[in-house]
Design an enzyme around this catalytic site. Structure first.
Site, PDB file in Angstrom:
ATOM      1  CB  CYS A  65       1.315  13.935  -2.508  1.00 54.23           C
ATOM      2  SG  CYS A  65       2.485  15.312  -2.550  1.00 54.23           S
ATOM      3  CG  HIS A 117       2.459  14.352   1.622  1.00 49.87           C
ATOM      4  ND1 HIS A 117       2.807  13.511   0.595  1.00 49.87           N
ATOM      5  CD2 HIS A 117       1.332  13.837   2.164  1.00 49.87           C
ATOM      6  CE1 HIS A 117       1.936  12.508   0.527  1.00 49.87           C
ATOM      7  NE2 HIS A 117       1.024  12.694   1.473  1.00 49.87           N
ATOM      8  CG  HIS A 129      -1.942  10.620   1.752  1.00 56.02           C
ATOM      9  ND1 HIS A 129      -0.605  10.367   1.932  1.00 56.02           N
ATOM     10  CD2 HIS A 129      -2.581   9.885   2.695  1.00 56.02           C
ATOM     11  CE1 HIS A 129      -0.445   9.531   2.942  1.00 56.02           C
ATOM     12  NE2 HIS A 129      -1.623   9.216   3.423  1.00 56.02           N
TER      13      HIS A 129
END
Length: 182
Positions: A65, A117, A129
């Site tokens: 990510c 994240h 993402h």
């Protein structure tokens, strides 16, 4: 007379060299207040849709990510982002969820302990993402089954011009709200 031409040409040459040498490489480096293009953000972030997830990945061969976010921002000329999602969360200006703008970084706690994240808000309640299960995808930030519950906050790293509008497609056919595998 030739002597005056020589002096004039030398001065002009030196002046031109001075301007070229001290000119910024591009307009984005000229000022920290520069606005970045929303259209560029859309183009750069979307070209990696479908790229597989790779833990520690920082290239189009595979992204994690934060590697994905950092790669996209680097392509846009923003090279100051830290490497991990938790380190990125220490940067920028805090943004309320109700004030999100395209280009803001959105952060989540998927591990139960801390920021784990990050994605890029792209407007219309969506973010893009690198998902562990599906690679680079677009997802609803308010997904009631997973992402909505994991949302922690957002940071503004750069100003993207609001003269142009990045509106995610009206239909949600490109949005994947499949819960992450934990």
């Amino acid at each position: 007379m030739d002597y005056l031409k020589l002096i004039r040409n030398t001065v002009l040459t030196l002046a031109a060299a001075f301007v070229i040498f001290f000119a910024p490489v591009n307009e984005k480096e000229a000022s920290a207040e520069s606005a970045y293009s929303i259209d560029e953000l859309k183009e750069v972030s979307s070209k990696y849709l479908g790229v597989r997830y790779s833990y520690g990945g920082t290239s189009a061969k595979g992204f994690d990510c934060s590697g994905y976010v950092r790669h996209v921002f680097k392509e846009l000329g923003i090279t100051s982002l830290n490497r991990t999602s938790s380190e990125m969360y220490t940067q920028g200006t805090k943004v309320k969820k109700s004030d999100l703008e395209p280009g803001d970084l959105v952060f989540f706690n998927t591990s139960g302990k801390r920021i784990s994240h990050v994605g890029i808000y792209i407007g219309s309640g969506k973010f893009i993402h690198a998902s562990t299960s599906k690679g680079v995808i677009k997802t609803s930030i308010n997904d009631k089954y997973y992402w909505g519950k994991k949302y922690v906050g957002a940071k503004r790293i750069a100003n993207f011009s609001t003269a142009e509008a990045l509106v995610a497609d009206a239909d949600d056919s490109d949005v994947d709200n499949t819960p992450e595998e934990e």
